[in-house]
Motif scaffolding. Structure first.
Motif, PDB file in Angstrom:
ATOM      1  N   VAL A 158       0.825  -1.205   0.000  1.00  0.00           N
ATOM      2  CA  VAL A 158       0.000   0.000   0.000  1.00  0.00           C
ATOM      3  C   VAL A 158       0.861   1.258   0.000  1.00  0.00           C
ATOM      4  O   VAL A 158       0.617   2.199  -0.767  1.00  0.00           O
ATOM      5  CB  VAL A 158      -0.963  -0.008   1.207  1.00  0.00           C
ATOM      6  N   GLY A 159       1.888   1.296   0.854  1.00  0.00           N
ATOM      7  CA  GLY A 159       2.742   2.487   0.915  1.00  0.00           C
ATOM      8  C   GLY A 159       3.466   2.739  -0.400  1.00  0.00           C
ATOM      9  O   GLY A 159       3.582   3.892  -0.845  1.00  0.00           O
ATOM     10  N   GLU A 160       3.942   1.680  -1.028  1.00  0.00           N
ATOM     11  CA  GLU A 160       4.634   1.815  -2.312  1.00  0.00           C
ATOM     12  C   GLU A 160       3.695   2.348  -3.389  1.00  0.00           C
ATOM     13  O   GLU A 160       4.070   3.231  -4.187  1.00  0.00           O
ATOM     14  CB  GLU A 160       5.172   0.458  -2.751  1.00  0.00           C
ATOM     15  N   VAL A 161       2.472   1.825  -3.412  1.00  0.00           N
ATOM     16  CA  VAL A 161       1.500   2.265  -4.422  1.00  0.00           C
ATOM     17  C   VAL A 161       1.140   3.722  -4.215  1.00  0.00           C
ATOM     18  O   VAL A 161       1.041   4.501  -5.178  1.00  0.00           O
ATOM     19  CB  VAL A 161       0.244   1.365  -4.383  1.00  0.00           C
ATOM     20  N   ALA A 162       0.954   4.132  -2.971  1.00  0.00           N
ATOM     21  CA  ALA A 162       0.645   5.538  -2.691  1.00  0.00           C
ATOM     22  C   ALA A 162       1.757   6.447  -3.194  1.00  0.00           C
ATOM     23  O   ALA A 162       1.492   7.495  -3.813  1.00  0.00           O
ATOM     24  CB  ALA A 162       0.416   5.728  -1.189  1.00  0.00           C
ATOM     25  N   ARG A 163       2.992   6.056  -2.962  1.00  0.00           N
ATOM     26  CA  ARG A 163       4.117   6.885  -3.427  1.00  0.00           C
ATOM     27  C   ARG A 163       4.159   6.924  -4.949  1.00  0.00           C
ATOM     28  O   ARG A 163       4.418   7.989  -5.546  1.00  0.00           O
ATOM     29  CB  ARG A 163       5.435   6.351  -2.856  1.00  0.00           C
ATOM     30  N   GLU A 164       3.939   5.795  -5.590  1.00  0.00           N
ATOM     31  CA  GLU A 164       3.954   5.762  -7.062  1.00  0.00           C
ATOM     32  C   GLU A 164       2.908   6.705  -7.652  1.00  0.00           C
ATOM     33  O   GLU A 164       3.141   7.323  -8.699  1.00  0.00           O
ATOM     34  CB  GLU A 164       3.671   4.338  -7.547  1.00  0.00           C
ATOM     35  N   LEU A 165       1.758   6.820  -6.983  1.00  0.00           N
ATOM     36  CA  LEU A 165       0.657   7.627  -7.506  1.00  0.00           C
ATOM     37  C   LEU A 165       0.660   9.048  -6.948  1.00  0.00           C
ATOM     38  O   LEU A 165      -0.245   9.832  -7.245  1.00  0.00           O
ATOM     39  CB  LEU A 165      -0.677   6.947  -7.197  1.00  0.00           C
ATOM     40  N   ALA A 166       1.669   9.365  -6.121  1.00  0.00           N
ATOM     41  CA  ALA A 166       1.832  10.715  -5.557  1.00  0.00           C
ATOM     42  C   ALA A 166       0.629  11.131  -4.715  1.00  0.00           C
ATOM     43  O   ALA A 166       0.149  12.268  -4.797  1.00  0.00           O
ATOM     44  CB  ALA A 166       2.076  11.730  -6.674  1.00  0.00           C
ATOM     45  N   VAL A 167       0.129  10.194  -3.905  1.00  0.00           N
ATOM     46  CA  VAL A 167      -0.927  10.513  -2.939  1.00  0.00           C
ATOM     47  C   VAL A 167      -0.500   9.960  -1.589  1.00  0.00           C
ATOM     48  O   VAL A 167       0.378   9.104  -1.493  1.00  0.00           O
ATOM     49  CB  VAL A 167      -2.293   9.901  -3.339  1.00  0.00           C
ATOM     50  N   SER A 168      -1.130  10.468  -0.526  1.00  0.00           N
ATOM     51  CA  SER A 168      -0.845   9.933   0.797  1.00  0.00           C
ATOM     52  C   SER A 168      -1.620   8.626   0.995  1.00  0.00           C
ATOM     53  O   SER A 168      -2.605   8.356   0.287  1.00  0.00           O
ATOM     54  CB  SER A 168      -1.242  10.937   1.880  1.00  0.00           C
ATOM     55  N   GLU A 169      -1.177   7.829   1.971  1.00  0.00           N
ATOM     56  CA  GLU A 169      -1.912   6.603   2.267  1.00  0.00           C
ATOM     57  C   GLU A 169      -3.328   6.927   2.745  1.00  0.00           C
ATOM     58  O   GLU A 169      -4.272   6.183   2.461  1.00  0.00           O
ATOM     59  CB  GLU A 169      -1.167   5.779   3.313  1.00  0.00           C
TER      60      GLU A 169
END
Length: 265
Positions: free
Chosen positions: A171-182
């Protein structure tokens, strides 16, 4: 385990578009001998349920977080149209989180959107429903921002899902990839899927295990579906399916129960 439920694709649009995730038919055979399994499923579905010669019923089934086991029933079939992430609120007028674990008559949902849709679909043959939904959904996205949020959600869902050649992201990796917070990602999932990103990913992994269990050894299957190890996979499977993998695949299932009562809240 003898199957008492069959799936096939009904006649419908060749390309249902980005707002529909899939179309299928569940048909209980005339004299089912074995229970059928309702798998964990992170999607919301519009269902046309037919029983015997009665008039079809229009239902909405929200995300289903754990497997349930049911006794078969004669002469029942359902056309199921699975909505893509982000399509629930534009089409039905409610966030997906309000439908988790529920089966609701389409016309009983609050607001005019669902009532209008129930009227439109109620005049159609079951196999025509998917095509009609594909037609009306694009017109029910009122702003460009809604489309942008839905595109972001679909990208997140893809990144958290098991895919050929790539294990799902955390989840944290995906949030960073999409430039949004968790936190933003959780809110996006709550509205558009109904589940947290983590719970969505757990269901998707277990469904991948079910789909590929006969193709790979357990340790390899755990690795390609994103688990830490085989023990982690077995634990998740038991939590969502109610039994460990060996019991499930040898037919040692929980006792079946009656199908869920329709919820009209």
């Amino acid at each position: 385990m003898t199957k008492s439920v069959s799936e096939r694709a009904p006649r419908g649009p060749d390309a249902p578009g980005p707002w529909l995730a899939g179309i299928g038919v569940l048909a209980v055979e005339a004299d089912p001998r074995e229970p059928f399994v309702r798998l964990p499923d992170p999607t919301t579905k519009v269902i046309v349920r037919s029983e015997g010669r009665g008039r079809p019923t229009l239902l909405v089934s929200g995300p289903h977080v754990r497997a349930t086991y049911h006794a078969g029933k004669r002469d029942v079939s359902c056309v199921e149209v699975r909505l893509a992430p982000g399509a629930t609120r534009p089409l039905l007028g409610v966030p997906a989180v309000d439908l988790v674990g529920r089966i609701v008559p389409l016309g009983a949902l609050p607001g005019p959107a669902a009532r209008r849709l129930a009227y439109e679909l109620g005049r159609l043959e079951p196999e025509e429903v998917a095509g009609r939904l594909a037609d009306v959904l694009p017109d029910r996205l009122p702003t460009a921002a809604d489309g942008a949020r839905a595109a972001l959600l679909r990208a997140a869902v893809t990144a958290l899902s098991v895919r050929s050649g790539r294990t799902p992201g955390h989840v944290g990796e995906v949030a960073r990839e999409l430039a949004v917070s968790e936190r933003q990602l959780r809110k996006l999932f709550s509205d558009g899927v109904g589940l947290s990103p983590k719970h969505y990913a757990r269901i998707d992994r277990v469904r991948a295990v079910l789909a590929h269990a006969t193709e790979l050894a357990p340790a390899e299957l755990a690795a390609v579906t994103g688990y830490y190890d085989q023990s982690h996979m077995t634990s998740d499977f038991r939590t969502l399916m109610g039994v460990p993998p060996r019991s499930y695949f040898t037919g040692r299932l929980p006792a079946p129960r009656a199908c869920q009562v329709i919820d009209s809240r």
